[in-house]
Design an enzyme around this catalytic site. Structure first.
Site, PDB file in Angstrom:
ATOM      1  N   GLU A 123     116.181  17.714  58.732  1.00 40.47           N
ATOM      2  CA  GLU A 123     115.842  17.287  57.317  1.00 40.47           C
ATOM      3  C   GLU A 123     117.261  16.582  56.831  1.00 40.47           C
ATOM      4  O   GLU A 123     116.716  15.720  56.226  1.00 40.47           O
ATOM      5  CB  GLU A 123     115.808  18.606  56.502  1.00 40.47           C
ATOM      6  N   TYR A 157     107.365  17.504  55.265  1.00 44.41           N
ATOM      7  CA  TYR A 157     106.802  18.714  55.086  1.00 44.41           C
ATOM      8  C   TYR A 157     105.912  18.705  56.062  1.00 44.41           C
ATOM      9  O   TYR A 157     104.800  19.611  56.161  1.00 44.41           O
ATOM     10  CB  TYR A 157     106.145  18.975  53.774  1.00 44.41           C
ATOM     11  N   HIS A 165     114.558  23.506  47.461  1.00 45.70           N
ATOM     12  CA  HIS A 165     114.081  23.609  48.877  1.00 45.70           C
ATOM     13  C   HIS A 165     115.352  23.920  49.604  1.00 45.70           C
ATOM     14  O   HIS A 165     116.342  23.494  49.186  1.00 45.70           O
ATOM     15  CB  HIS A 165     113.535  22.367  49.300  1.00 45.70           C
ATOM     16  N   LYS A 179     113.815  20.222  43.018  1.00 44.44           N
ATOM     17  CA  LYS A 179     112.521  19.848  43.083  1.00 44.44           C
ATOM     18  C   LYS A 179     112.098  19.059  41.478  1.00 44.44           C
ATOM     19  O   LYS A 179     112.753  19.266  40.707  1.00 44.44           O
ATOM     20  CB  LYS A 179     111.613  20.815  43.464  1.00 44.44           C
ATOM     21  N   ASN A 203     108.689  26.107  42.299  1.00 43.56           N
ATOM     22  CA  ASN A 203     109.821  26.887  42.756  1.00 43.56           C
ATOM     23  C   ASN A 203     111.373  26.478  42.770  1.00 43.56           C
ATOM     24  O   ASN A 203     112.111  27.003  43.243  1.00 43.56           O
ATOM     25  CB  ASN A 203     109.501  27.921  43.919  1.00 43.56           C
TER      26      ASN A 203
HETATM   27  P1  IDP Z   1     109.978  27.967  51.133  1.00 47.78           P
HETATM   28  O1  IDP Z   1     110.345  26.727  50.197  1.00 47.78           O
HETATM   29  O2  IDP Z   1     110.556  29.332  50.817  1.00 47.78           O
HETATM   30  O3  IDP Z   1     110.654  27.869  52.781  1.00 47.78           O
HETATM   31  P2  IDP Z   1     107.626  27.611  52.472  1.00 47.78           P
HETATM   32  O4  IDP Z   1     106.652  28.416  52.801  1.00 47.78           O
HETATM   33  O5  IDP Z   1     108.356  26.770  53.622  1.00 47.78           O
HETATM   34  O6  IDP Z   1     108.586  28.300  51.493  1.00 47.78           O
HETATM   35  O7  IDP Z   1     106.517  26.314  51.535  1.00 47.78           O
HETATM   36  C1  IDP Z   1     107.100  25.157  51.338  1.00 47.78           C
HETATM   37  C2  IDP Z   1     106.932  24.927  49.781  1.00 47.78           C
HETATM   38  O8  IDP Z   1     105.565  25.030  49.811  1.00 47.78           O
HETATM   39  C3  IDP Z   1     107.089  26.277  48.866  1.00 47.78           C
HETATM   40  O9  IDP Z   1     108.628  25.970  48.538  1.00 47.78           O
HETATM   41  C4  IDP Z   1     106.474  26.157  47.710  1.00 47.78           C
HETATM   42  O10 IDP Z   1     107.093  24.808  46.996  1.00 47.78           O
HETATM   43  C5  IDP Z   1     105.152  25.566  48.408  1.00 47.78           C
HETATM   44  N1  IDP Z   1     104.190  26.722  48.654  1.00 47.78           N
HETATM   45  C6  IDP Z   1     104.685  27.638  49.564  1.00 47.78           C
HETATM   46  N2  IDP Z   1     103.436  28.609  49.458  1.00 47.78           N
HETATM   47  C7  IDP Z   1     102.494  28.197  48.583  1.00 47.78           C
HETATM   48  C8  IDP Z   1     101.429  28.780  48.001  1.00 47.78           C
HETATM   49  O11 IDP Z   1     101.052  29.878  48.492  1.00 47.78           O
HETATM   50  N3  IDP Z   1     100.824  28.121  46.987  1.00 47.78           N
HETATM   51  C9  IDP Z   1     101.388  26.847  46.657  1.00 47.78           C
HETATM   52  N4  IDP Z   1     102.506  26.437  46.972  1.00 47.78           N
HETATM   53  C10 IDP Z   1     103.093  26.984  48.086  1.00 47.78           C
HETATM   54 MG    MG Z   2     110.409  26.412  54.057  1.00 47.75          MG
END
Ligand code: IDP
Ligand code: MG
Length: 137
Positions: A126, A49, A115, A9, A112
């Protein structure tokens, strides 16, 4: 053999830690079968997304993912989808296990670092969103 889709990312590209992530991918036994650096538009991120479009952080997430270049990858190994999720760590780096990419390099629940596809169905959507067959070697 299974394939999964990964993104390094913008937060990682900005901090010059893409090499660290790629080293962890290779040390984890994944074969990189596709890799390219791209700058996503807001609408390209929204399409990628779309499953999150009702979530409160969707706008912020799309802004973040389009603010700078990313590295997209297709990774191959046995059990690639689950194993890549394990190597990534929990969504929130604060909750991620020791030795995971998000624990080592993640900044926040949003920024984070990586992905990964969460299921075979997600990977099937994807991978071709970003790569054509000739780019997977
Ligand atoms: P994942 O990447 O671990 O699969 P997902 O729930 O699919 O997590 O969420 C997609 C992305 O959205 C996350 O990787 C993160 O960048 C962002 N995200 C998820 N939850 C939050 C939140 O509560 N606040 C802000 N960003 C979030
Ligand atoms: Mg996800």
């Amino acid at each position: 053999m299974e394939r999964t889709f990964a993104i390094i990312k913008p937060d990682a590209v900005e901090r010059n830690v893409t090499g660290k992530v790629i080293a962890m991918i290779e040390e984890g036994g994944f074969k990189i079968v596709g890799m390219k650096k791209i700058l996503l538009s807001k609408s390209q991120v929204e399409g990628f997304y779309y499953v999150h479009k009702e979530r409160p952080f969707f706008g912020d997430l799309c802004a973040f993912m389009s603010r700078g270049p990313v590295i997209t990858l297709v990774l191959e190994k046995e059990n690639a989808i689950a194993d890549w999720r394990t190597l990534m760590g929990a969504t929130n780096p604060a909750n991620a296990a020791e030795g995971t990419i998000r624990k080592s390099l993640g900044v926040s629940i949003e920024e984070n670092t990586v992905h990964g596809s969460d299921s075979p169905e997600s990977a099937s959507f994807e991978i071709p969103y970003f790569f054509n067959q000739l780019e997977l070697v």
